[in-house]
Design a protein around this motif. Structure first.
Motif, mmCIF file in Angstrom:
data_model
loop_
_atom_site.group_PDB
_atom_site.id
_atom_site.type_symbol
_atom_site.label_atom_id
_atom_site.label_comp_id
_atom_site.label_asym_id
_atom_site.label_seq_id
_atom_site.Cartn_x
_atom_site.Cartn_y
_atom_site.Cartn_z
ATOM 1 N N MET A 273 0.842 -1.198 0.000
ATOM 2 C CA MET A 273 0.000 0.000 0.000
ATOM 3 C C MET A 273 0.881 1.254 0.000
ATOM 4 S SD MET A 273 -3.594 -0.319 1.527
ATOM 5 C CE MET A 273 -3.272 -0.690 3.193
ATOM 6 N N SER A 277 1.245 4.241 -2.839
ATOM 7 C CA SER A 277 1.104 5.676 -2.568
ATOM 8 C C SER A 277 2.334 6.440 -3.049
ATOM 9 C CB SER A 277 0.847 5.918 -1.083
ATOM 10 O OG SER A 277 2.047 5.838 -0.351
ATOM 11 N N GLU A 280 2.095 6.785 -6.867
ATOM 12 C CA GLU A 280 1.137 7.806 -7.322
ATOM 13 C C GLU A 280 1.885 9.109 -7.601
ATOM 14 O OE1 GLU A 280 -2.107 7.495 -7.877
ATOM 15 O OE2 GLU A 280 -3.009 6.117 -6.422
ATOM 16 N N LYS A 387 -6.068 14.932 -2.564
ATOM 17 C CA LYS A 387 -6.922 13.951 -1.878
ATOM 18 C C LYS A 387 -8.313 13.883 -2.494
ATOM 19 C CE LYS A 387 -4.279 13.998 2.309
ATOM 20 N NZ LYS A 387 -3.811 15.074 3.182
ATOM 21 N N LEU A 390 -9.008 9.037 -4.647
ATOM 22 C CA LEU A 390 -8.044 8.081 -4.134
ATOM 23 C C LEU A 390 -8.534 6.658 -4.280
ATOM 24 C CD1 LEU A 390 -9.127 7.438 -0.896
ATOM 25 C CD2 LEU A 390 -8.310 9.769 -0.727
ATOM 26 N N ARG A 391 -7.605 5.744 -4.197
ATOM 27 C CA ARG A 391 -7.918 4.339 -4.404
ATOM 28 C C ARG A 391 -8.648 3.754 -3.212
ATOM 29 N NH1 ARG A 391 -4.517 2.559 -8.829
ATOM 30 N NH2 ARG A 391 -3.284 4.391 -9.303
ATOM 31 N N PHE A 394 -7.155 2.338 0.079
ATOM 32 C CA PHE A 394 -6.599 3.171 1.144
ATOM 33 C C PHE A 394 -7.628 3.518 2.202
ATOM 34 C CE2 PHE A 394 -3.469 4.045 -2.181
ATOM 35 C CZ PHE A 394 -2.332 3.756 -1.473
ATOM 36 N N PRO A 401 -2.776 8.190 1.159
ATOM 37 C CA PRO A 401 -2.843 7.651 -0.204
ATOM 38 C C PRO A 401 -1.857 8.295 -1.179
ATOM 39 C CG PRO A 401 -4.778 8.948 0.298
ATOM 40 C CD PRO A 401 -4.013 8.841 1.563
#
Length: 418
Positions: A273, A277, A280, A387, A390-391, A394, A401
């Motif tokens: 995770m 992030s 991204e 923000k 976001l996926r 998360f 994220p």
DNA sequence: TCTGGGGTCCTAGGACCC
DNA sequence: TCTGGGGTCCTAGGACCC
């Protein structure tokens, strides 16, 4: 015959601290952080506890940039510690560059708080370069509220050394004929590219000052330090001739994003995770620069502070967040031995322009859809903040994220000036 | 050490090819 | 395998900078 070059090196005095101090004064605060023992530092509870910048009074306590806040407080119990404001620093840096560009188009951003300016061939515009430097320095102080040092010479190296002489708010020159008495007496560690490890190697050769290095037998130096020895020997003699390069992403070789996590990471799901992030941000910055990458690399640091990394060359240059993070996770799985981790990082390199996007024959055809998705997400984040989208993975994960992403905080009072 | 995060460049060793 | 030498590519690690 070569024309004599004129190069300025501009260095913001205690940059992060000065910028926060100037901002606070604008906010109506009376106390100027620059006048008291103060540092900019992260939060030790989040394991970001190091000194990022120090005031001149703090320096008198022998507090050094990069040292733990804990030890800084031991040196000076009444030390004031303020949080970093990275967005503000970018704004201050940009504002300074805009001012500098009014004097010459040849401005090279060397770091967030350092620039090189070239004035070669502009004798008809500016007669007295020392006066010009003083004018620039005063203008930055008056309009932007912080002081800079300016070093003047005929190459970038000497200009940089000159700007590091007495501080703050000073203009210094270091031309070839001044090297012997202005630069040679300095400790060798003051020379650009001579760090801690090199200092100790040089000390073993009985080299203590820059002058010692300049007059040392080059062949011995070459044998001990290889090409780095030749480089610093040339620097000690003032020999350096690189161009002042302007432009934003010109010559960018790679980019990355890493983070020290506030807790130890001990399971693969959390690690993946965090990798996503980080990717991204890496992906977004890569696309912003209009580049594709052909090498992905993952670095980890365990709780014993041992760092290791793994990289993989890819044969279909990409800028896809999904693709980069897939590779990053695979690399992570290959190196991680299962121990507790404090830092995870991802970087990409071997860049090429994205003008011709080469689709791998092994890739599925929905690659265009992926690109369109990345580009849409970028637009939304630029417009509404990092923000805004976001996926799902998360949600409720407690993990940010976006790492190193754009924060939406703004500085209304500052913006009227910057 | 209670020890951050962004980069660049160089070197050594192994794999592979001719 | 008691098997040479040179070139290139790749990875890992280390040094430096701010």
């Amino acid at each position: 015959m070569n024309k004599k070059r004129i190069i300025f090196h501009i260095d913001v005095n205690s940059a992060f601290l000065s910028w926060t101090a100037a901002y606070r004064l604008q906010q109506g605060e009376i106390l100027d952080l620059r006048t008291i023992p103060a540092v900019v530092g992260g939060n030790p509870l989040e394991r970001h506890g190091i000194v990022l910048a120090k005031s001149i009074p703090a320096k008198k306590y022998k507090i050094e940039t990069g040292e733990p806040l804990f030890s800084a407080v031991q040196k000076c119990p009444e030390l004031t510690i303020v949080k970093p404001q990275y967005d503000l620093y970018i704004k201050c840096s940009n504002a300074m560059v805009e001012v500098l560009k009014e004097y010459t188009p040849k401005v090279q951003r060397f770091s967030v708080d350092e620039c090189f300016l070239e004035f070669t061939g502009m004798e008809n515009v500016y007669g007295d370069y020392i006066q010009l430097a003083k004018d620039i320095k005063e203008r930055i102080k008056k309009e932007l509220g912080f002081t800079v040092n300016i070093g003047i010479s005929s190459n970038k190296l000497l200009a940089k050394v000159a700007s590091d002489f007495t501080k703050p708010d000073m203009v210094h020159t270091l031309f070839k004929e001044e090297i012997k008495y202005k630069m040679w007496p300095l400790p060798v560690g003051d020379l650009f590219m001579v760090g801690r490890k090199t200092v100790s190697k040089l000390n073993k050769l009985n080299i203590r000052t820059i002058g010692d290095l300049a007059n040392f037998d080059l062949s011995v130096l070459k044998a001990v330090l290889k090409s780095h020895g030749v480089l610093i020997w040339n620097y000690a003699n003032g020999v350096e001739d690189s161009e002042v390069r302007c432009g934003n992403f010109i010559n960018m070789k790679g980019l990355g994003n890493s983070t020290t996590i506030s807790f130890d990471v001990e399971d693969i799901r959390t690690a993946h995770m965090i990798l996503l992030s980080l990717c991204e941000t890496v992906g977004m910055r890569l696309r912003d620069s209009e580049n594709l990458c052909s090498l992905v690399s993952v670095v980890i640091k365990n709780s014993d502070f041992l760092m290791y990394r793994r990289q993989r060359k890819i044969y279909y240059a990409t800028d896809s967040t999904k693709e980069i993070s897939k590779i990053a996770c695979e690399l992570f799985d290959e190196i991680w031995k299962g121990e507790a981790l404090r830092l995870i990082g991802v970087s990409v390199s071997e860049l090429c322009t994205n003008e011709m996007y080469q689709i791998s024959i092994f890739e599925e055809e929905n690659i265009e859809k992926e690109r369109a998705l990345d580009s849409t997400i970028d637009k939304i984040r630029r417009k509404y903040g990092s923000k805004a989208i976001l996926r799902g993975s998360f949600l409720h994960s407690g993990i940010n994220p976006i790492n190193g992403g754009i924060s939406e905080e703004n500085y209304p009072i500052m913006s009227s000036i910057l």
